[in-house]
Design a protein around this motif. Sequence first.
Motif, PDB file in Angstrom:
ATOM      1  N   HIS A 177       2.760  20.377   4.893  1.00 54.35           N
ATOM      2  CA  HIS A 177       1.435  19.849   5.148  1.00 54.35           C
ATOM      3  C   HIS A 177       0.897  19.244   3.857  1.00 54.35           C
ATOM      4  N   PRO A 178       0.025  18.234   3.960  1.00 55.05           N
ATOM      5  CA  PRO A 178      -0.594  17.722   2.727  1.00 55.05           C
ATOM      6  C   PRO A 178      -1.383  18.811   2.023  1.00 55.05           C
ATOM      7  N   ALA A 179      -1.417  18.724   0.690  1.00 55.33           N
ATOM      8  CA  ALA A 179      -2.227  19.655  -0.090  1.00 55.33           C
ATOM      9  C   ALA A 179      -3.694  19.309   0.061  1.00 55.33           C
ATOM     10  N   LEU A 180      -4.560  20.262  -0.269  1.00 51.26           N
ATOM     11  CA  LEU A 180      -5.977  19.966  -0.313  1.00 51.26           C
ATOM     12  C   LEU A 180      -6.267  19.044  -1.492  1.00 51.26           C
ATOM     13  N   ALA A 181      -7.181  18.123  -1.310  1.00 47.66           N
ATOM     14  CA  ALA A 181      -7.536  17.209  -2.394  1.00 47.66           C
ATOM     15  C   ALA A 181      -8.101  17.989  -3.573  1.00 47.66           C
ATOM     16  N   PRO A 182      -7.815  17.575  -4.805  1.00 44.45           N
ATOM     17  CA  PRO A 182      -8.332  18.293  -5.973  1.00 44.45           C
ATOM     18  C   PRO A 182      -9.853  18.186  -6.059  1.00 44.45           C
ATOM     19  N   ASP A 183     -10.455  19.143  -6.728  1.00 45.28           N
ATOM     20  CA  ASP A 183     -11.899  19.112  -6.941  1.00 45.28           C
ATOM     21  C   ASP A 183     -12.291  17.799  -7.612  1.00 45.28           C
ATOM     22  N   GLY A 184     -13.335  17.187  -7.106  1.00 44.01           N
ATOM     23  CA  GLY A 184     -13.812  15.932  -7.677  1.00 44.01           C
ATOM     24  C   GLY A 184     -13.337  14.703  -6.928  1.00 44.01           C
ATOM     25  N   LEU A 185     -12.354  14.859  -6.032  1.00 45.29           N
ATOM     26  CA  LEU A 185     -11.898  13.739  -5.203  1.00 45.29           C
ATOM     27  C   LEU A 185     -12.561  13.876  -3.838  1.00 45.29           C
ATOM     28  N   GLU A 186     -13.452  12.966  -3.516  1.00 51.09           N
ATOM     29  CA  GLU A 186     -14.206  13.028  -2.278  1.00 51.09           C
ATOM     30  C   GLU A 186     -13.990  11.754  -1.475  1.00 51.09           C
ATOM     31  N   VAL A 187     -13.985  11.891  -0.150  1.00 52.22           N
ATOM     32  CA  VAL A 187     -13.797  10.725   0.710  1.00 52.22           C
ATOM     33  C   VAL A 187     -14.830  10.740   1.828  1.00 52.22           C
ATOM     34  N   SER A 188     -15.180   9.567   2.289  1.00 46.45           N
ATOM     35  CA  SER A 188     -16.037   9.422   3.455  1.00 46.45           C
ATOM     36  C   SER A 188     -15.564   8.199   4.231  1.00 46.45           C
ATOM     37  N   LEU A 189     -16.021   8.112   5.457  1.00 41.73           N
ATOM     38  CA  LEU A 189     -15.594   7.040   6.354  1.00 41.73           C
ATOM     39  C   LEU A 189     -16.825   6.248   6.762  1.00 41.73           C
ATOM     40  N   LEU A 190     -16.735   4.924   6.644  1.00 43.37           N
ATOM     41  CA  LEU A 190     -17.876   4.095   7.000  1.00 43.37           C
ATOM     42  C   LEU A 190     -17.396   2.833   7.710  1.00 43.37           C
ATOM     43  N   GLN A 191     -18.306   2.234   8.447  1.00 48.70           N
ATOM     44  CA  GLN A 191     -17.998   0.979   9.142  1.00 48.70           C
ATOM     45  C   GLN A 191     -19.128  -0.004   8.878  1.00 48.70           C
ATOM     46  N   LEU A 192     -18.783  -1.126   8.223  1.00 49.88           N
ATOM     47  CA  LEU A 192     -19.754  -2.172   7.965  1.00 49.88           C
ATOM     48  C   LEU A 192     -19.840  -3.108   9.166  1.00 49.88           C
ATOM     49  N   ARG A 193     -20.857  -3.931   9.188  1.00 50.17           N
ATOM     50  CA  ARG A 193     -21.016  -4.850  10.323  1.00 50.17           C
ATOM     51  C   ARG A 193     -19.807  -5.760  10.489  1.00 50.17           C
ATOM     52  N   ALA A 194     -19.225  -6.183   9.354  1.00 48.95           N
ATOM     53  CA  ALA A 194     -18.066  -7.074   9.423  1.00 48.95           C
ATOM     54  C   ALA A 194     -16.818  -6.371   9.940  1.00 48.95           C
ATOM     55  N   ASP A 195     -16.824  -5.041   9.961  1.00 47.91           N
ATOM     56  CA  ASP A 195     -15.659  -4.281  10.419  1.00 47.91           C
ATOM     57  C   ASP A 195     -15.639  -4.090  11.935  1.00 47.91           C
ATOM     58  N   VAL A 196     -16.774  -4.352  12.599  1.00 54.66           N
ATOM     59  CA  VAL A 196     -16.891  -3.977  14.010  1.00 54.66           C
ATOM     60  C   VAL A 196     -15.968  -4.806  14.890  1.00 54.66           C
TER      61      VAL A 196
ATOM     62  N   PRO B 233     -13.207  -6.636  14.318  1.00 53.04           N
ATOM     63  CA  PRO B 233     -11.765  -6.390  14.198  1.00 53.04           C
ATOM     64  C   PRO B 233     -11.367  -4.921  14.361  1.00 53.04           C
ATOM     65  N   ARG B 234     -12.335  -4.053  14.707  1.00 50.79           N
ATOM     66  CA  ARG B 234     -12.095  -2.617  14.915  1.00 50.79           C
ATOM     67  C   ARG B 234     -11.493  -1.974  13.661  1.00 50.79           C
ATOM     68  N   GLN B 235     -12.171  -2.164  12.560  1.00 48.72           N
ATOM     69  CA  GLN B 235     -11.739  -1.578  11.302  1.00 48.72           C
ATOM     70  C   GLN B 235     -12.826  -0.656  10.758  1.00 48.72           C
ATOM     71  N   ALA B 236     -12.474   0.089   9.736  1.00 48.09           N
ATOM     72  CA  ALA B 236     -13.414   0.949   9.024  1.00 48.09           C
ATOM     73  C   ALA B 236     -12.966   0.990   7.571  1.00 48.09           C
ATOM     74  N   GLN B 237     -13.722   1.691   6.728  1.00 43.65           N
ATOM     75  CA  GLN B 237     -13.364   1.783   5.327  1.00 43.65           C
ATOM     76  C   GLN B 237     -13.414   3.227   4.864  1.00 43.65           C
ATOM     77  N   VAL B 238     -12.385   3.614   4.125  1.00 40.10           N
ATOM     78  CA  VAL B 238     -12.337   4.928   3.497  1.00 40.10           C
ATOM     79  C   VAL B 238     -12.930   4.779   2.097  1.00 40.10           C
ATOM     80  N   HIS B 239     -14.038   5.444   1.861  1.00 38.08           N
ATOM     81  CA  HIS B 239     -14.737   5.389   0.577  1.00 38.08           C
ATOM     82  C   HIS B 239     -14.247   6.551  -0.277  1.00 38.08           C
ATOM     83  N   VAL B 240     -13.571   6.232  -1.360  1.00 33.18           N
ATOM     84  CA  VAL B 240     -12.960   7.242  -2.234  1.00 33.18           C
ATOM     85  C   VAL B 240     -13.769   7.328  -3.521  1.00 33.18           C
ATOM     86  N   VAL B 241     -14.213   8.533  -3.861  1.00 27.21           N
ATOM     87  CA  VAL B 241     -14.954   8.786  -5.098  1.00 27.21           C
ATOM     88  C   VAL B 241     -14.085   9.664  -5.992  1.00 27.21           C
ATOM     89  N   ASN B 242     -13.806   9.192  -7.204  1.00 26.86           N
ATOM     90  CA  ASN B 242     -12.959   9.938  -8.134  1.00 26.86           C
ATOM     91  C   ASN B 242     -13.808  10.541  -9.246  1.00 26.86           C
TER      92      ASN B 242
END
Length: 297
Positions: free
Chosen positions: A37-56, A58-67
């Motif tokens: 199984h994948p490991a848990l992400a290290p402390d300080g690595l955060e992700v969120s999922l968002l969809q901008l108007r331009a993504d609707v 083409p049925r896409q979204a964006q993974v927002h990665v904060v390091n």
Amino acid sequence: MTRAGRAGIAALVAGAFLLAGCTAAPDADPSGRESAHPALAPDGLEVSLLQLRADVAPRQAQVHVVNDTPDTLVVGAVRVEDPRLDGPAARVVADRTSRVAPGGVVDIRVQLPGVSCPAPADAAPIVVLELLDGDGAVTEVEAPAAVALGFLAPLHERECRAQALAEAADVSFTDFEPGAPGEPARLELTITPTGAAAATIVGVQSTNLIGFDAETVDGAFPVDVDAAVGDTTPIVVDLPLVPFRCDPHAVQEDKRGTIFDVRIVVGGEAGEIERFVGEDMRGRILSWVAAWCGFGR
């Protein structure tokens, strides 16, 4: 990359593998090989999922990665796993990598698959990232993802409703005829019953860019077409369109002006689905709006 940077990534990858060994035992995949199984992400690595108007459309979204780790991260493959999706959402550009410096962020666009209906009420997305070190070694880490503006639940509900509608009828925009300035254009909506189930197409709502040259009911052009069991005869409805606004930037920056919400009743439940006119018709409609509004005169 410097020797110190390579050492930092190697330590992070090694730590992720160690954490994976502590948190999950290998499973056998269908080929008989074992995969961890994948490991848990290290402390300080955060992700969120968002969809901008331009993504609707083409049925896409964006993974927002904060390091917020002390190391530069190189992200390879990305996938979003959620019981509401009929498979993982993966990078739109499959072979691309993203370098994220300490304190940095990156948005990685993913292609959303179809939805899986029904889905658990407590479904939530997990993002799996491939992290690469300076020697090309790869490890997978996973993290729960917050969903900005909660777009995924409404998308799932809407598309499951569209799947239910598809059992009763195909509903799509099939033609467009521009009108002269001051006169309405004609957008053709075709409803083709399958004969296998029943549904009612109640009305079509105006968009942020386009309205109707006719009386509406709660902002929707009334359609009131029943697709009945046993009926397979197509029904064509002409929608008289007029621009809802004529400020040039609204057309130039348009993202959702040609995505219409269609009100339906299926399985005894009222709701809405989205119908996009398609890229070709979108271009023709925006050109008509520009001509109708007199841009460039």
